[in-house]
Design a protein around this motif. Sequence first.
Motif, PDB file in Angstrom:
ATOM      1  N   ALA A  50      -6.542  -7.918  29.534  1.00  0.00           N
ATOM      2  CA  ALA A  50      -7.566  -6.706  28.507  1.00  0.00           C
ATOM      3  C   ALA A  50      -7.123  -7.716  27.165  1.00  0.00           C
ATOM      4  N   ILE A  51      -8.281  -8.294  26.578  1.00  0.00           N
ATOM      5  CA  ILE A  51      -8.979  -9.077  26.058  1.00  0.00           C
ATOM      6  C   ILE A  51      -9.738  -8.846  24.403  1.00  0.00           C
ATOM      7  N   LEU A  52      -8.862  -8.802  23.304  1.00  0.00           N
ATOM      8  CA  LEU A  52      -9.453  -8.532  22.103  1.00  0.00           C
ATOM      9  C   LEU A  52      -9.869  -9.997  21.406  1.00  0.00           C
ATOM     10  N   CYS A  53     -10.312  -9.591  20.651  1.00  0.00           N
ATOM     11  CA  CYS A  53     -11.488 -10.450  19.911  1.00  0.00           C
ATOM     12  C   CYS A  53     -10.705 -10.638  18.507  1.00  0.00           C
ATOM     13  N   GLY A  54     -11.881  -9.860  17.317  1.00  0.00           N
ATOM     14  CA  GLY A  54     -11.800  -9.832  15.808  1.00  0.00           C
ATOM     15  C   GLY A  54     -11.256  -8.439  15.835  1.00  0.00           C
ATOM     16  N   LEU A  55     -10.917  -8.385  14.652  1.00  0.00           N
ATOM     17  CA  LEU A  55      -9.911  -7.771  13.747  1.00  0.00           C
ATOM     18  C   LEU A  55     -10.912  -7.310  12.432  1.00  0.00           C
ATOM     19  N   ASP A  56     -10.858  -5.901  12.311  1.00  0.00           N
ATOM     20  CA  ASP A  56     -11.303  -5.020  10.542  1.00  0.00           C
ATOM     21  C   ASP A  56      -9.751  -4.638  10.618  1.00  0.00           C
ATOM     22  N   ALA A  57     -10.080  -4.018   8.907  1.00  0.00           N
ATOM     23  CA  ALA A  57      -9.106  -2.361   9.171  1.00  0.00           C
ATOM     24  C   ALA A  57      -9.335  -1.744   7.613  1.00  0.00           C
ATOM     25  N   ASN A  58      -9.283  -0.965   7.466  1.00  0.00           N
ATOM     26  CA  ASN A  58      -9.157   0.347   6.079  1.00  0.00           C
ATOM     27  C   ASN A  58      -7.430   0.313   5.882  1.00  0.00           C
ATOM     28  N   TYR A  59      -7.198  -0.186   5.050  1.00  0.00           N
ATOM     29  CA  TYR A  59      -5.770   0.542   4.373  1.00  0.00           C
ATOM     30  C   TYR A  59      -5.891   1.563   3.305  1.00  0.00           C
ATOM     31  N   VAL A  93       0.630  -1.009  -0.078  1.00  0.00           N
ATOM     32  CA  VAL A  93      -0.109  -0.208   0.024  1.00  0.00           C
ATOM     33  C   VAL A  93       1.646   1.486  -0.256  1.00  0.00           C
ATOM     34  N   ALA A  94       1.708   1.429   0.829  1.00  0.00           N
ATOM     35  CA  ALA A  94       2.429   2.268   1.101  1.00  0.00           C
ATOM     36  C   ALA A  94       4.160   2.278   0.695  1.00  0.00           C
ATOM     37  N   GLY A  95       4.557   2.098  -0.794  1.00  0.00           N
ATOM     38  CA  GLY A  95       5.625   1.391  -0.593  1.00  0.00           C
ATOM     39  C   GLY A  95       5.998  -0.310  -0.207  1.00  0.00           C
ATOM     40  N   ALA A  96       7.569  -0.559  -1.379  1.00  0.00           N
ATOM     41  CA  ALA A  96       7.165  -1.514  -0.762  1.00  0.00           C
ATOM     42  C   ALA A  96       7.578  -2.564   0.608  1.00  0.00           C
ATOM     43  N   ASN A  97       7.036  -3.441   0.654  1.00  0.00           N
ATOM     44  CA  ASN A  97       6.226  -3.860   1.871  1.00  0.00           C
ATOM     45  C   ASN A  97       6.424  -3.135   2.923  1.00  0.00           C
ATOM     46  N   THR A  98       5.391  -1.822   2.649  1.00  0.00           N
ATOM     47  CA  THR A  98       5.272  -1.053   3.984  1.00  0.00           C
ATOM     48  C   THR A  98       3.035  -1.291   3.438  1.00  0.00           C
ATOM     49  N   TYR A  99       3.178  -0.633   4.795  1.00  0.00           N
ATOM     50  CA  TYR A  99       2.064  -0.875   4.691  1.00  0.00           C
ATOM     51  C   TYR A  99       1.159   0.490   5.926  1.00  0.00           C
ATOM     52  N   GLU A 100      -0.188   0.947   5.841  1.00  0.00           N
ATOM     53  CA  GLU A 100      -0.653   1.838   6.493  1.00  0.00           C
ATOM     54  C   GLU A 100      -1.947   1.583   6.480  1.00  0.00           C
ATOM     55  N   ALA A 101      -1.974   1.315   7.921  1.00  0.00           N
ATOM     56  CA  ALA A 101      -3.780   0.948   7.866  1.00  0.00           C
ATOM     57  C   ALA A 101      -4.094   1.520   9.884  1.00  0.00           C
ATOM     58  N   ASP A 130      -7.815 -14.594  15.284  1.00  0.00           N
ATOM     59  CA  ASP A 130      -8.822 -13.446  13.853  1.00  0.00           C
ATOM     60  C   ASP A 130      -7.124 -13.746  13.690  1.00  0.00           C
ATOM     61  N   PHE A 131      -7.113 -13.590  12.039  1.00  0.00           N
ATOM     62  CA  PHE A 131      -5.639 -14.030  10.804  1.00  0.00           C
ATOM     63  C   PHE A 131      -6.341 -12.718   9.588  1.00  0.00           C
ATOM     64  N   MET A 132      -5.899 -11.270  10.061  1.00  0.00           N
ATOM     65  CA  MET A 132      -6.597 -11.157   8.185  1.00  0.00           C
ATOM     66  C   MET A 132      -5.104 -10.901   7.576  1.00  0.00           C
ATOM     67  N   PRO A 133      -5.429 -10.685   6.284  1.00  0.00           N
ATOM     68  CA  PRO A 133      -4.215 -10.745   5.324  1.00  0.00           C
ATOM     69  C   PRO A 133      -4.640  -9.483   4.878  1.00  0.00           C
ATOM     70  N   THR A 134      -2.855  -9.093   4.320  1.00  0.00           N
ATOM     71  CA  THR A 134      -2.437  -7.668   3.796  1.00  0.00           C
ATOM     72  C   THR A 134      -3.514  -7.557   2.748  1.00  0.00           C
ATOM     73  N   PRO A 135      -3.185  -6.493   2.302  1.00  0.00           N
ATOM     74  CA  PRO A 135      -4.086  -6.404   0.678  1.00  0.00           C
ATOM     75  C   PRO A 135      -3.572  -7.510  -0.169  1.00  0.00           C
ATOM     76  N   ASP A 136      -2.317  -7.360  -0.418  1.00  0.00           N
ATOM     77  CA  ASP A 136      -1.758  -8.784  -1.240  1.00  0.00           C
ATOM     78  C   ASP A 136      -1.544  -9.826  -0.387  1.00  0.00           C
ATOM     79  N   GLU A 150      -3.975   3.184  14.581  1.00  0.00           N
ATOM     80  CA  GLU A 150      -3.116   3.435  13.613  1.00  0.00           C
ATOM     81  C   GLU A 150      -1.865   2.841  13.767  1.00  0.00           C
ATOM     82  N   VAL A 151      -1.698   1.289  12.415  1.00  0.00           N
ATOM     83  CA  VAL A 151      -0.694   1.582  12.653  1.00  0.00           C
ATOM     84  C   VAL A 151       0.520   1.281  10.845  1.00  0.00           C
ATOM     85  N   THR A 152       1.677   1.082  11.290  1.00  0.00           N
ATOM     86  CA  THR A 152       2.181   1.251  10.192  1.00  0.00           C
ATOM     87  C   THR A 152       2.872  -0.920  10.113  1.00  0.00           C
ATOM     88  N   ILE A 153       2.621  -1.676   8.959  1.00  0.00           N
ATOM     89  CA  ILE A 153       3.620  -2.203   8.777  1.00  0.00           C
ATOM     90  C   ILE A 153       4.644  -2.840   8.336  1.00  0.00           C
TER      91      ILE A 153
END
Length: 375
Positions: A365-374, A33-41, A302-308, A56-59
């Motif tokens: 402090a317990i989480l569960c499901g995810l969703d994201a906007n990249y 999304v934001a250059g080679a091997n870098t994602y903003e979401a 939960d297990f969410m793939p990056t857009p690619d 808000e994260v950078t991967i």
Amino acid sequence: MKKKVMVTAVALTMLVGGYLSFTTVDEDAGKAVAGANTYEATFYVAGMGGHFAKAEVTIDPNNTEQPIILKGMPGMVNIGRPNTHPTHDARIDANDRNIMFWSTYRPDPEGNLHVGKTDLSTGRVLVDKALPPDERATWTGANYCGSGQSNGYFMPVYMGNEGYIDVFSKDDLTHKHRVFFDELGYESGTYTFAHGTNSPDMKHFLLSLNLTPDGHTQFTGNTQLILLDMKALEQGKVKKVAEAKITGKPRDASGGTITFRQYYTEDGKYIFQSGGDRGYIIDAKTLKVVQVAAPLPGEAHDFMPTPDGKYGVFAIRNRVFSAADEGDVTDGSLALYDVKNRRMVGEVTSVCLSCHNAMGMKGSAILCGLDANYN
């Protein structure tokens, strides 16, 4: 055990909690999304406190120490109070990425569950519908968690006993249909914890059932995957397209395999399935496992793939030492998995416990499901 990396964020209220040969996932499925091997979401992380953490994260997979960098947490998406709206389910609308549907994990004090939708741009709850668990439900220790959607319908999965898929209209969340799993040949008590999601083209609904033939909650480590025709499900009918069983480790005192939420890759070729002690990458056409991610730094919900599709983000419940509690507690964290190299990358990133500590709150402090906007 490696020291878990903790990231300090703004204060929050409470969040919640085969075969090993590898077939390469298509490396040309998309571009970073934001250059080679870098994602903003922006991730929306479901919590038992009646809200979603907005993270808000950078991967950056090149950062082998801490690949998921928490840039900030600009508030929460509140849907209700902790005793009325504990949630595991985040599902952003495929038609409008500013809208998120959700459902609740436990009944409120009046015995009702809730399904709703929220405007992510304002944080305002647009619709909140209350309804009781079905009278056929004999065990209500866990309720809605996974969910799917079609263009016109939101479909949360009830994970109690006995389980069902509900069908709600997206516009006003009118309840249209309820499909029980005995219609698919699975009787009450022979499965535990059902989840589901839709394929990206919305032609299919994937249902996962933890198989417990010896009795409810007697986990065998095996999961049944059932692919349903979406058009039929929209009408409250069941039409199986495919079915397969995946295997894991029976649950014991040391843990084991229990499948929870899942996502398809954007190209629809693969399914990323969380499994407690592992993650699965599954061929979406054959429903065969092509890769197993294990061991993990905690329990995956939960297990969410990056857009690619090159990486996967796990929602992890991991045990860490808390000075505030003077002992080990469960933290809600994000972790990165490298599909091509078949390995976890670096340390987990906390999105929960550091905020609890900053507020002087004690306990897990317990989480569960995810969703994201990249971006």
